[in-house]
Design a protein around this motif. Structure first.
Motif, short mmCIF file in Angstrom:
data_model
loop_
_atom_site.label_atom_id
_atom_site.label_comp_id
_atom_site.label_asym_id
_atom_site.label_seq_id
_atom_site.Cartn_x
_atom_site.Cartn_y
_atom_site.Cartn_z
N ALA A 1 0.11 20.01 5.56
CA ALA A 1 -0.97 19.09 5.94
C ALA A 1 -2.32 19.69 5.55
CB ALA A 1 -0.92 18.80 7.43
N ALA A 2 -2.50 20.98 5.87
CA ALA A 2 -3.76 21.64 5.53
C ALA A 2 -3.97 21.63 4.01
CB ALA A 2 -3.75 23.07 6.04
N TYR A 3 -2.87 21.80 3.30
CA TYR A 3 -2.91 21.93 1.84
C TYR A 3 -3.19 20.60 1.15
CZ TYR A 3 -0.67 22.93 -2.76
OH TYR A 3 -0.38 23.05 -4.09
N THR A 4 -2.49 19.53 1.57
CA THR A 4 -2.55 18.30 0.79
C THR A 4 -3.31 17.14 1.44
OG1 THR A 4 -0.46 17.49 1.69
CG2 THR A 4 -0.35 18.77 -0.34
N ALA A 5 -3.53 17.19 2.77
CA ALA A 5 -4.15 16.01 3.40
C ALA A 5 -5.52 15.67 2.81
CB ALA A 5 -4.23 16.19 4.92
N PRO A 6 -6.38 16.66 2.50
CA PRO A 6 -7.67 16.26 1.92
C PRO A 6 -7.65 16.05 0.41
CG PRO A 6 -7.79 18.39 3.07
CD PRO A 6 -6.36 18.10 2.77
N SER A 7 -6.47 15.89 -0.21
CA SER A 7 -6.39 15.77 -1.67
C SER A 7 -7.37 14.75 -2.23
CB SER A 7 -4.99 15.33 -2.11
OG SER A 7 -4.05 16.28 -1.74
N PHE A 8 -7.51 13.61 -1.53
CA PHE A 8 -8.34 12.53 -2.03
C PHE A 8 -9.76 13.02 -2.33
CE2 PHE A 8 -11.21 8.89 -1.31
CZ PHE A 8 -10.78 8.09 -2.35
N ALA A 9 -10.28 13.87 -1.43
CA ALA A 9 -11.65 14.36 -1.60
C ALA A 9 -11.80 15.22 -2.85
CB ALA A 9 -12.08 15.15 -0.36
N PHE A 10 -10.69 15.86 -3.25
CA PHE A 10 -10.77 16.81 -4.35
C PHE A 10 -10.43 16.19 -5.71
CE2 PHE A 10 -10.60 19.48 -0.68
CZ PHE A 10 -11.40 20.56 -1.01
N LEU A 11 -9.98 14.94 -5.68
CA LEU A 11 -9.54 14.33 -6.94
C LEU A 11 -10.67 14.18 -7.95
CD1 LEU A 11 -7.06 11.53 -5.82
CD2 LEU A 11 -6.55 13.64 -7.04
N GLY A 12 -11.91 14.08 -7.46
CA GLY A 12 -13.04 13.98 -8.39
C GLY A 12 -13.31 12.55 -8.82
N ILE A 13 -12.76 11.57 -8.10
CA ILE A 13 -13.02 10.18 -8.46
C ILE A 13 -14.24 9.67 -7.71
CG2 ILE A 13 -12.09 7.83 -8.38
CD1 ILE A 13 -10.75 9.60 -10.43
N THR A 14 -14.29 9.93 -6.40
CA THR A 14 -15.46 9.47 -5.65
C THR A 14 -16.66 10.36 -5.94
OG1 THR A 14 -14.61 10.75 -3.80
CG2 THR A 14 -14.26 8.38 -3.75
N PHE A 15 -16.46 11.66 -5.86
CA PHE A 15 -17.55 12.58 -6.12
C PHE A 15 -17.17 13.41 -7.34
CE2 PHE A 15 -20.47 16.09 -5.34
CZ PHE A 15 -21.60 15.41 -4.94
#
Lengths: 382, 397
Positions: A300-314
């Protein structure tokens, strides 16, 4: 090596799905339901009908034409006419309206006299995506009305027509959106959200599968095939199932009219590599703690924030080094880079190659995982 | 009373010595509070790489190029020879966009003909596209204003008047609440509340799931030896205590650390936090009573995060979300809590304005609390029944 072969390990794993409804859900209906739900949230596609309020202190023909122009933009709907700025501000604070537009006293008279009055608009900047849509619509409405007034005034002075438009606005930027012509928010967000969710589902499904052996006291029987064949045989059905799921999302985008312009081979290859990389990382997290709940906390710690790191929004190029480093460790970020290159644009293989190569690096962790896949001296169900 | 204190001691030990609960509750909240804002710490996209295709090669085209480079949003990184070349660079993701200055740019401007400046931006990324559009518009506006003022001056107008008259009326569009349109301010308040809820749900779900698993194996535990209302009260108080601290950490220390605006008084925030945390504790206890394994809570809660973020109304407007999904989301405490919190703390609404959302949270707290009590009692009784049955069969044998 003695023991069961790869094929029988695969069959053994697939047979386990029949006894474990949750595991079966994780590779079948559950991801489909989640994907469908997320698409449905954004099914409206573009931001429309944001309610805004207008305080018209002028009440003139020109101020009314500005209100009509605001209402005519797809993004805005002039829904409130508060009696005062203070009242309008309260509605803005409570998110009842997205913007408060104030047309000043003597607006039309001052425009006629060439005194360049200013229309003030306060828009909610807390909701950035919506705020940007509001700002664009405000600028558009102002541009429409101002151009009409300027054009009319220049014409009245007797300047020939082509020159009139030129005097009104000498340099007009015309912006063309590349790779997302409709400027559709769903097209921007959904193809990033689904991979983020895909990453989470994959790692959870795989950790459950590995951990089941210890939970049911079959760890040693599973490892009788040898560490590599045990790991590979167990992971193969998941890699196949999640790869199929990834491919289904591409078909789904196509059905919705978001075509894949680039190479399906490169895209599907990237997805297969991301699934394999996740299988390695799921193994690594599990063998580090040898307990499903604890491995899931790590996952969960590893993958839950994946969306933030994808680089699409920011954008990735504005992320600090630490964030870019963490991003490197998440398999789906690399397959997302390939998806960006291949989905809406047909980038050559050379452009995608570094990202595919990054996914292969994850295989370097596999030997460490295999070293920890050792039979237990005594086995008890736990 | 002694029995009650015994319950407190045992419940506290069950929570504090469970590594999964502690890892999720304390580790999760602290770890995410650093990890989640990390990619966004730049706040707004800056210096996006763009190309300028200069087919004019005049003084004015070079001036425009310099102005584009001078905007905070953009940086001129390439001077492609043709549009095709520029497009290829965007396709390879090396440029965020490009500007085409066509031939006779200077001549047409000086002749007073309308000149269109072709700008292309990569719309795969909304923020990047926005930066290209904004930067190009600023640069074009600056050059356009200069030319227009020059023309008006040439026609004999006074400079101050001329500068003001380059368009008939102005628009002063100002973002409020998050005045810099910063991404941290956008994401942190809502996501931190969701993190509090999700970790709390997992903690309670793991605790309940573990105790259920033990009950189903026929074990007896302290939680069956006390009335359900006492177990629920003690559990609620312990988690409320832990999360009161974590709430202050997240919305106090972290907001201060990240420079996120805080408009509400701490007392008002705590007044909002109370029904929120009670509702989450109720829901988490219900979840725990329904699960039969200790590992399921983490998975279920993990899968719910993205749908909950996107139905809570801060990314995607509520009126565009299909009604059935909104109705589902309204059952989860984070939905009204995020909406109320953003209005109160980020947008400066007063408490009376968020009263309906606050009431919704209290209704959830009461309903989930009662449901949790009922399930705890039912599960404890079914276990007691099973144990009695077992004793009976033993004695019969």
């Amino acid at each position: 090596m003695a023991g069961p072969g790869l094929g029988s390990t695969v069959r053994r794993e697939v047979a386990a799905w029949g006894r474990d409804p949750w595991q079966l859900a994780l590779v079948s209906w559950l991801p489909l339901v989640l994907f469908a739900m997320l698409w449905w949230i954004f099914s409206a596609g573009i931001v429309t009908d944001i309610e805004v309020s207008v305080v018209d202190l002028d009440g003139s023909r020109l101020s009314r034409s500005l209100i009509r122009a605001l209402d005519a933009t797809p993004a805005l709907r002039v829904a409130h006419h508060p009696g005062s700025v203070l009242e309008g501000r309260r509605a803005l604070s409570n998110a009842e309206t997205g913007a408060l537009i104030v047309i000043p006293y003597d607006f039309q008279a001052r425009v006629t006299e060439g005194l360049k009055p200013e229309v003030t608009a306060f828009y909610n900047g807390q909701f950035i995506l919506v705020g940007k849509a509001i700002k664009a619509a405000l600028v558009q409405a102002q541009g429409t009305v101002a151009a009409t007034v300027d054009g009319a005034r220049v014409l009245a002075k007797g300047v020939p027509i082509p020159g009139a438009a030129g005097l009104a606005a000498p340099l007009v930027p015309q912006i063309t959106p590349l790779h997302n012509v409709s400027m559709n928010s769903a097209l921007f967000l959904v193809p990033a959200i689904l991979p983020a969710l895909w990453q989470v589902i994959m790692i959870v499904g795989m950790i459950n599968a590995i951990g089941r052996e210890l939970r049911e006291g079959t760890w040693n029987a599973w490892l009788a095939a040898g560490p590599f064949r045990a790991w590979a045989g167990k992971m193969l059905p998941y890699v196949a199932a999640y790869w199929t799921l990834g491919a289904l999302t591409l078909v789904f985008y196509r059905v919705l009219g978001w075509p894949v312009r680039g190479s399906w081979t490169i895209l599907l290859g990237a997805m297969a590599l991301a699934a394999v990389a996740t299988a390695v990382m799921a193994g690594a997290l599990y063998v580090a703690v040898r307990d499903i709940p604890r491995a899931l906390s790590l996952a969960a710690a590893y993958t839950a924030p994946s969306f933030a790191f994808l680089g699409i929004t920011f954008p990735t190029n504005n992320m600090p080094a630490a964030a870019r480093l963490w991003r490197e460790l998440i398999p789906v970020c690399h397959s997302m880079d390939v998806q960006v290159l291949e989905m809406s644009r047909a980038a050559p293989l050379a452009a995608a190659a570094p990202h595919l190569g990054a996914l292969l690096v994850f295989l370097g962790v596999l030997p460490l995982v295999l070293l920890r896949l050792t039979p237990l001296p005594e086995e008890e169900p736990r | 009373m002694i029995r009650f204190l015994e319950l407190v001691r045992k419940e506290a030990r069950a929570i504090l010595t469970d590594p999964v609960i502690m890892l999720t509750v304390l580790g999760g909240v602290v770890f995410y509070s650093f990890l989640y804002p990390l990619p966004y710490s730049g706040q707004v996209p800056r210096e996006q790489p763009v190309g300028v295709v200069d087919l004019d090669g005049s003084v004015l085209s070079r001036q425009l190029t310099r102005w584009i480079d001078a905007t905070p949003e953009l940086q001129v990184c390439a001077r492609p020879g043709s549009i095709g070349e520029a497009e290829a660079l965007v396709t390879r993701h090396e440029l965020a966009g490009f500007v085409v200055i066509r031939e006779n740019f200077r001549r047409d401007l000086l002749l007073g003909r309308p000149v269109h400046l072709a700008v292309a931006g990569d719309a795969t990324f909304f923020l990047v596209y926005g930066a290209v559009a904004e930067g190009a518009a600023t640069a074009a506006g600056t050059l356009g204003a200069q030319i227009k003022v020059g023309r008006l001056l040439a026609s004999g107008q006074e400079i101050r008047l001329a500068a003001r008259r380059w368009t008939s009326f102005g628009l002063n569009a100002r973002p409020v609440f998050n005045t810099t349109l910063g991404y941290v301010n956008y994401v942190v308040p809502a996501v931190f509340l969701l993190i509090l809820q999700q970790t709390l749900l997992i903690g309670l779900g793991v605790l309940g799931g573990t105790q259920n698993a033990r009950r189903l194996r026929g074990e007896r535990g302290y939680w069956m030896d006390h009335p359900a209302w006492q177990v629920l009260t003690v559990r609620t108080l312990i988690f409320l205590g832990i999360y009161a601290v974590l709430f202050l950490y997240s919305t106090g220390f972290c907001f201060e650390y990240y420079g996120v605006p805080r408009h509400a008084a701490p007392g008002e925030l705590l007044r909002l936090a109370l029904p929120f945390l009670l509702a989450v504790i109720g829901l988490g206890t219900v979840l725990g009573q329904l699960l039969e394994r200790r590992d399921l809570a983490t998975q279920i809660v993990l899968f719910s995060s993205l749908p909950l973020v996107f139905t809570s109304g801060f990314v995607w407007p509520e009126h565009l979300v299909p009604a059935p999904l909104l109705a589902l989301a309204a059952l989860v405490p984070s939905t009204p809590a995020i909406q109320a919190f953003l209005r109160l703390n980020q947008m400066g609404a007063d408490f009376s304005q968020i009263a309906p959302l606050w009431t919704q949270l209290w209704v959830q707290a009461v309903v989930y609390g009662l449901l949790a009590w009922w399930l705890l009692r039912r599960n404890a009784r079914s276990a007691a029944g099973a144990v009695e049955g077992e004793t009976f069969s033993h004695s019969a044998r």
